[in-house]
Design a protein around this motif. Structure first.
Motif: not given
Length: 272
Positions: A254-270
């Motif tokens: 919940g503390m991640l900025g937009a770029g880091l959160r987008a990277e995390l979401d992309a990884q977890r969609r895989q």
């Protein structure tokens, strides 16, 4: 061939432990201890076992055990003379605990044959890419509390910080700061020295440890998009190490900025 329970190694390994009996004894002890501790048999590759043997023998060398020193020299000679099927992983596993020339015990490196010495030099003549080196410098300047972690991951002739292990350690530390250390996997059978070393590196006496977490995340967020190597480092060494929803410390997400959160979401969609 040495009796190591389910693990026996190849015919070449059998030759090795006959040529260097102490290496066989150490391998048997280390493999049994690993299996008893729950390590899977599939992990018991020749490279993995060689690293266990090298680590234990070098610990004895530092305690002035001449037999261990002789065994390390003999292992180096066997690897030098070994057939081409001796993999790079086995040679690297032997070398990882050998001191560099000029360090205490560095005369072991001086005694290596040209083949194994070339592997040592290639491995330790390591330089980070300029963009990665600059990123690490900026991170350490912004968050000085990370310097002990960086120092723990220095390696090679140039004393470079190993970028991926270091940033993985940073991820573990920031999660530990948010959980007051509850996320750290500290075993009950660790010695007090081992426990103290981990707590020193991965916790903080700062009254507001979350301030460091925010500083790290802000720095990483600001670095995204400037260099592909740095982006890959952040993605694989930091973001990928963040806890899942059912693990301690998930509040860091919940503390991640937009770029880091987008990277995390992309990884977890895989698919995993």
């Amino acid at each position: 061939m040495t009796d190591t329970g389910p693990w026996t190694g190849s015919a070449w390994w059998g030759h090795l432990v006959r040529a260097v009996p102490l290496a066989g004894e150490v391998a048997e002890s280390e493999v049994r201890a690993g299996l008893d501790a729950g390590l899977e048999q599939e992990l018991m590759t020749e490279g993995f076992v060689m690293e266990l043997v090298s680590a234990e023998l070098m610990a004895r060398v530092r305690a002035d055990d001449q037999a261990a020193r002789d065994a390390m020299l003999a292992l180096g000679a066997e690897l030098e003379a070994g057939p081409p099927v001796v993999g790079e992983d086995v040679i690297s596993a032997y070398l990882i605990h050998v001191p560099s020339p000029g360090e205490r015990g560095g005369d072991l490196a001086d005694a290596l044959g040209p083949r194994v010495r070339a592997a040592l030099d290639q491995d330790r003549d390591h330089r980070n890419e300029p963009a990665v080196a600059g990123f690490l410098d900026r991170l350490l300047q912004a968050v000085p509390g990370l310097r002990p972690l960086a120092d723990a991951e220095r390696y090679g002739y140039h004393d470079e910080v190993l970028a991926h292990p270091f940033l993985g350690d940073v991820a573990e530390r920031e999660v530990a700061l948010l959980t007051d250390g509850a996320s750290l996997e500290i075993d009950d059978d660790w010695t007090e020295e081992e426990r103290s070393a981990v707590l020193r590196l991965f916790t903080s006496a700062d009254p507001d440890p979350a301030a460091e977490v925010r500083a790290v995340l802000d720095l990483l967020e600001g670095e995204l998009g400037a260099d592909a190597a740095v982006d890959d480092l952040i993605a694989t060494a930091f973001v990928e190490m963040l806890p899942d929803e059912d693990e301690p410390g998930t509040e860091i997400v919940g503390m991640l900025g937009a770029g880091l959160r987008a990277e995390l979401d992309a990884q977890r969609r895989q698919p995993r």
